[in-house]
Design an enzyme around this catalytic site. Structure first.
Site, PDB file in Angstrom:
ATOM      1  N   ARG A  25       0.817  -1.221   0.000  1.00 50.94           N
ATOM      2  CA  ARG A  25       0.000   0.000   0.000  1.00 50.94           C
ATOM      3  C   ARG A  25       0.855   1.276   0.000  1.00 50.94           C
ATOM      4  O   ARG A  25       0.455   2.290   0.560  1.00 50.94           O
ATOM      5  CB  ARG A  25      -0.968   0.021   1.192  1.00 50.94           C
ATOM      6  N   ARG A  29      -2.995   6.552   0.549  1.00 52.36           N
ATOM      7  CA  ARG A  29      -3.352   7.731   1.340  1.00 52.36           C
ATOM      8  C   ARG A  29      -2.272   8.270   2.260  1.00 52.36           C
ATOM      9  O   ARG A  29      -2.410   9.364   2.781  1.00 52.36           O
ATOM     10  CB  ARG A  29      -4.640   7.437   2.120  1.00 52.36           C
ATOM     11  N   ARG A  38      -6.312  11.742  -5.951  1.00 50.58           N
ATOM     12  CA  ARG A  38      -7.569  11.061  -5.590  1.00 50.58           C
ATOM     13  C   ARG A  38      -8.731  12.056  -5.497  1.00 50.58           C
ATOM     14  O   ARG A  38      -9.859  11.742  -5.886  1.00 50.58           O
ATOM     15  CB  ARG A  38      -7.344  10.339  -4.258  1.00 50.58           C
ATOM     16  N   ASP A  75      -6.605  -2.703  -7.692  1.00 55.10           N
ATOM     17  CA  ASP A  75      -7.208  -3.375  -6.548  1.00 55.10           C
ATOM     18  C   ASP A  75      -7.431  -4.839  -6.894  1.00 55.10           C
ATOM     19  O   ASP A  75      -7.591  -5.185  -8.076  1.00 55.10           O
ATOM     20  CB  ASP A  75      -8.538  -2.730  -6.147  1.00 55.10           C
ATOM     21  N   TYR A 152     -14.822 -12.300  -0.784  1.00 48.78           N
ATOM     22  CA  TYR A 152     -15.565 -11.061  -1.093  1.00 48.78           C
ATOM     23  C   TYR A 152     -16.795 -11.345  -1.959  1.00 48.78           C
ATOM     24  O   TYR A 152     -17.849 -10.736  -1.785  1.00 48.78           O
ATOM     25  CB  TYR A 152     -14.657 -10.049  -1.790  1.00 48.78           C
TER      26      TYR A 152
END
Ligand code: CP3
Length: 343
Positions: A25, A29, A38, A75, A152
């Protein structure tokens, strides 16, 4: 020719002059530069489907943090979408699937056809990023492991227990195998397309390995991992099965070059299991990066010494948390890059 191929050398078990490092990651962010890009788009998915923006944020950690590899910004959930199961990324909450897989009818709706074509926005981004990287560092491609993707698709969102997905393993084993097989076929096509577009190494994220028992993992998840490792012969494969201590001995029997370790896994035990046959990746606790810099440096050096100078790719034990300061992440990276083993 790559100017810095330390990660590839370490993955192949070749001698390196220092331990290479990248961070799960790393594009995200933690970087104000990422947050600015973003903020310029409506949603996460829009960003993932814009090769120019993907290229820009994939390069950010290479330029700003000085990591030894870029990882293509995307992703793991692009696979269910390409198979026909749409998802939404809900701000501050995570993924949500309006429709889930519950029975044979649902399964029959899923397609494994034309994966490379449906995911050409990823391969276009890889080509663009490879060109922009200009051979500075390798580019990592990735996909979710079939069990994590199934979790998921059945659960419909994140979960602490993934009990709906596990219920399917126990109560509909045949359907579960068929679903995992379809995901595995799609994933192999997808990873091969990423490699053809320029990915130098690939990582398979089994983020929810930790909710399974050894028996369930060996029955449903491991065969899929083995099929992927057998099919991907072009580049080294990294398997990261979070919280799956119980599977470390079984991973010795896969063709993976690198085994990812979370921070709860013991380095000595892993070395005893794999000897010189696998490279280890990891494994500082992401929470270490909330500490002061002296603590970060001290603990990082302890980690480096425990792994030793060869067959180690430094990383965290899971993705970096979004509220960790980029400066502290850089301290972790710099400590690794500057460290010299005594002999
Ligand atoms: O730098 C990199 O590592 C590349 C980018 C990357 C993302 N997701 C971007 C992302 C990677 C490798 C992933 C993989 C991924 N996605 C995993 C496996 C790794 C892991 O963490 O175990 C999983 C389980 C997912 C599914 C996912 N995507 C969740 C649960 C969430 C919500 C939680 C969160 O972090 O917000 C996402 C969203 C996501 N994927 C974001 C990013 C940067 C945040 C969304 C945003 O920026 O708007």
């Amino acid at each position: 020719m790559l100017k810095n191929d330390l990660i590839l050398k370490a993955a192949r078990g070749e001698k390196v002059e220092r331990t290479p490092v990248w961070i799960m990651r790393q594009a995200g962010r933690i970087l104000p530069e990422y947050r600015a890009v973003r903020a310029s788009v409506k949603g996460f998915k829009e960003m993932v489907k814009s090769p120019e923006l993907v290229c820009e944020v994939t390069l950010q950690p290479v330029d700003i943090l000085g990591v030894d590899a870029a990882i293509i910004f995307s992703d793991i959930l692009v696979i269910p979408e390409a198979m026909g199961l749409d998802y939404e990324m809900i701000e501050a909450k995570g993924p949500y699937f309006p429709k889930t897989i519950q029975n044979e009818g649902d399964l029959s709706q899923l397609s494994t056809d034309n994966m490379a074509e449906k995911l050409s926005y990823v391969t276009d981004a890889i080509k663009m990023t490879k060109s922009a990287l200009n051979d500075r560092v390798p580019l990592i491609g990735f996909a979710g492991a079939p069990w994590t993707i199934m979790a998921y698709m059945v659960e419909g969102s994140g979960s602490k227990t993934f009990s709906k997905a596990k219920k399917m393993l126990y109560s509909q084993p045949l359907l579960s195998h068929q679903l995992i097989d379809k995901i595995t076929i799609s994933t192999i096509h997808y990873l091969k397309a990423q490699i053809e577009a320029g990915a130098d190494i690939v990582q398979v994220f089994d983020s929810w390995a930790g909710v399974l028992s050894h028996d369930l993992y060996a029955t449903f998840a491991l065969p899929a991992i083995q099929k992927i490792c057998n099919a991907i012969t072009e580049v080294p494969v990294i398997i990261f099965a979070k919280d799956a201590h119980y599977m470390l001995p079984d991973f010795a029997n896969t063709k993976a070059s690198v085994i990812g370790m979370d921070w709860t896994m013991d380095i000595k035990t892993a070395r005893q299991i794999y000897g010189n046959n696998k490279t280890l990746q990891g494994n500082a606790d992401p929470c270490l990066l909330y500490a002061d810099k002296d603590t970060i440096r001290r603990e990082t050096i302890k980690m480096l010494e425990a792994f030793g100078p060869q067959r180690h790719i430094a990383n965290l034990g899971h993705g970096v948390y979004p509220d960790i300061s980029a400066d502290n992440v850089k301290c972790y990276i710099d400590t690794i890059k500057e460290f010299n083993f005594k002999n």
